[in-house]
Design an enzyme around this catalytic site. Sequence first.
Site, PDB file in Angstrom:
ATOM      1  N   LYS A   3       0.113   4.277  -0.368  1.00 59.22           N
ATOM      2  CA  LYS A   3      -0.479   5.558   0.348  1.00 59.22           C
ATOM      3  C   LYS A   3      -0.201   6.659  -0.866  1.00 59.22           C
ATOM      4  O   LYS A   3      -0.108   6.544  -1.967  1.00 59.22           O
ATOM      5  CB  LYS A   3       0.006   5.500   1.685  1.00 59.22           C
ATOM      6  CG  LYS A   3      -0.028   4.288   2.682  1.00 59.22           C
ATOM      7  CD  LYS A   3      -0.094   4.649   3.975  1.00 59.22           C
ATOM      8  CE  LYS A   3      -0.187   3.326   4.682  1.00 59.22           C
ATOM      9  NZ  LYS A   3      -0.165   3.458   6.229  1.00 59.22           N
ATOM     10  N   SER A  41       3.257  -2.140  10.275  1.00 54.66           N
ATOM     11  CA  SER A  41       4.580  -2.030  10.689  1.00 54.66           C
ATOM     12  C   SER A  41       5.215  -3.451  10.409  1.00 54.66           C
ATOM     13  O   SER A  41       6.041  -3.805  10.885  1.00 54.66           O
ATOM     14  CB  SER A  41       5.073  -1.590  11.979  1.00 54.66           C
ATOM     15  OG  SER A  41       4.725  -0.184  12.188  1.00 54.66           O
ATOM     16  N   GLY A  64       2.524   2.423  10.677  1.00 55.80           N
ATOM     17  CA  GLY A  64       3.056   3.360  10.411  1.00 55.80           C
ATOM     18  C   GLY A  64       3.999   3.855  11.698  1.00 55.80           C
ATOM     19  O   GLY A  64       4.600   4.955  11.807  1.00 55.80           O
ATOM     20  N   HIS A 103      -9.705   1.614   4.780  1.00 50.16           N
ATOM     21  CA  HIS A 103      -8.255   1.715   5.427  1.00 50.16           C
ATOM     22  C   HIS A 103      -8.654   2.415   6.562  1.00 50.16           C
ATOM     23  O   HIS A 103      -9.501   3.527   6.385  1.00 50.16           O
ATOM     24  CB  HIS A 103      -7.306   2.130   4.519  1.00 50.16           C
ATOM     25  CG  HIS A 103      -6.001   1.958   5.196  1.00 50.16           C
ATOM     26  ND1 HIS A 103      -5.545   2.994   6.066  1.00 50.16           N
ATOM     27  CD2 HIS A 103      -4.970   1.294   4.995  1.00 50.16           C
ATOM     28  CE1 HIS A 103      -4.365   2.866   6.419  1.00 50.16           C
ATOM     29  NE2 HIS A 103      -4.010   1.584   5.912  1.00 50.16           N
ATOM     30  N   GLU A 145      -7.005   4.899   7.538  1.00 49.77           N
ATOM     31  CA  GLU A 145      -6.745   6.232   7.277  1.00 49.77           C
ATOM     32  C   GLU A 145      -8.034   7.037   6.689  1.00 49.77           C
ATOM     33  O   GLU A 145      -8.202   8.346   6.804  1.00 49.77           O
ATOM     34  CB  GLU A 145      -5.476   6.453   6.400  1.00 49.77           C
ATOM     35  CG  GLU A 145      -4.357   6.316   7.243  1.00 49.77           C
ATOM     36  CD  GLU A 145      -3.077   5.674   6.818  1.00 49.77           C
ATOM     37  OE1 GLU A 145      -3.154   5.699   5.506  1.00 49.77           O
ATOM     38  OE2 GLU A 145      -2.193   5.268   7.615  1.00 49.77           O
ATOM     39  N   ASN A 152       0.848  -1.226   0.056  1.00 46.40           N
ATOM     40  CA  ASN A 152      -0.007   0.014  -0.024  1.00 46.40           C
ATOM     41  C   ASN A 152       0.956   1.357  -0.264  1.00 46.40           C
ATOM     42  O   ASN A 152       1.465   1.299   1.080  1.00 46.40           O
ATOM     43  CB  ASN A 152      -0.899  -0.038   1.242  1.00 46.40           C
ATOM     44  CG  ASN A 152      -1.707   1.116   1.321  1.00 46.40           C
ATOM     45  OD1 ASN A 152      -1.872   2.257   0.418  1.00 46.40           O
ATOM     46  ND2 ASN A 152      -2.394   1.317   2.474  1.00 46.40           N
ATOM     47  N   GLU A 159      -5.613  -4.712  10.589  1.00 48.76           N
ATOM     48  CA  GLU A 159      -4.530  -3.774  10.793  1.00 48.76           C
ATOM     49  C   GLU A 159      -4.873  -2.921  12.065  1.00 48.76           C
ATOM     50  O   GLU A 159      -5.622  -2.069  12.051  1.00 48.76           O
ATOM     51  CB  GLU A 159      -4.521  -2.865   9.771  1.00 48.76           C
ATOM     52  CG  GLU A 159      -4.174  -3.357   8.391  1.00 48.76           C
ATOM     53  CD  GLU A 159      -3.611  -2.213   7.507  1.00 48.76           C
ATOM     54  OE1 GLU A 159      -2.619  -2.584   6.979  1.00 48.76           O
ATOM     55  OE2 GLU A 159      -4.344  -1.237   6.949  1.00 48.76           O
TER      56      GLU A 159
END
Length: 246
Positions: free
Chosen positions: A11, A208, A173, A95, A97, A9, A167
């Site tokens: 991003k 991560s 991250g 996701h 985010e 991904n 996730e």
Amino acid sequence: MRRQIVIGNWKMNGDSRSNRELLDGLTNAWTGVHQSEVAVCVPYPYIAMAADALDNSNIGLGAQDVSQNDNGAYTGDVSVSMLTDFGCRYVLVGHSERREYHRESSELVARKFKKAYENGLIPVLCVGETLEEREADKTFDVVGGQLHKVVNLCGLDGLAKGIVAYEPVWAIGTGKSATPQMAQDVHSYIREVLGPEGDQIRILYGGSVKPDTAEDLFKQKDIDGALVGGASLKAEDFVAICRAAE
Ligand code: PGA
């Protein structure tokens, strides 16, 4: 038998030059026949370029989001048919985010999931708890709730047409991956929730994942691969993770 899959991904990263280099690095390193499947989800403007670069490779292409609508007056949105038109096979939905920065609700995510698999894309449903929710012992409730919204709309057989990515938000991250056991516990819970379809559906871990943590994660019985953010931006690291899934 569930085939392992590693999905990158990217991003909102890169430009024409760096993304071209990354694609070249991946296609040069990931040649031949592999047991596991590999794909990258690139930002919209680079989909055409990536489709071209990945043509004739064994790396699949995906996007990071999609509209729940077919086509029409939806400024800024991108439809499933546009993605398949450019050779996409996968799309991330929900996701964390997107859920956080774009206020995407689980109902909306479920509609995107349905639109994707009914029209030729494999949706990758992202679920996961925040640190606060984990500390309050709500991990299973949160993840279960996110899954149920999709099951309510699509049924278990609909959900089984996609992939689930667990996730934990606190691991994304941050360099703080869930331990293999922590991830396995949630994966096995997800499989249980999915009932009879649970054995077939692939459940990926994300948060991560790095070359040195991938192998132990992949050894877990219910982990069928990974969704990789940061480490997918370096061809060498991403390919090392893909190798660990073999
Ligand atoms: P990360 O991102 O690997 O950088 O933690 C994972 C993701 O958000 O999909």
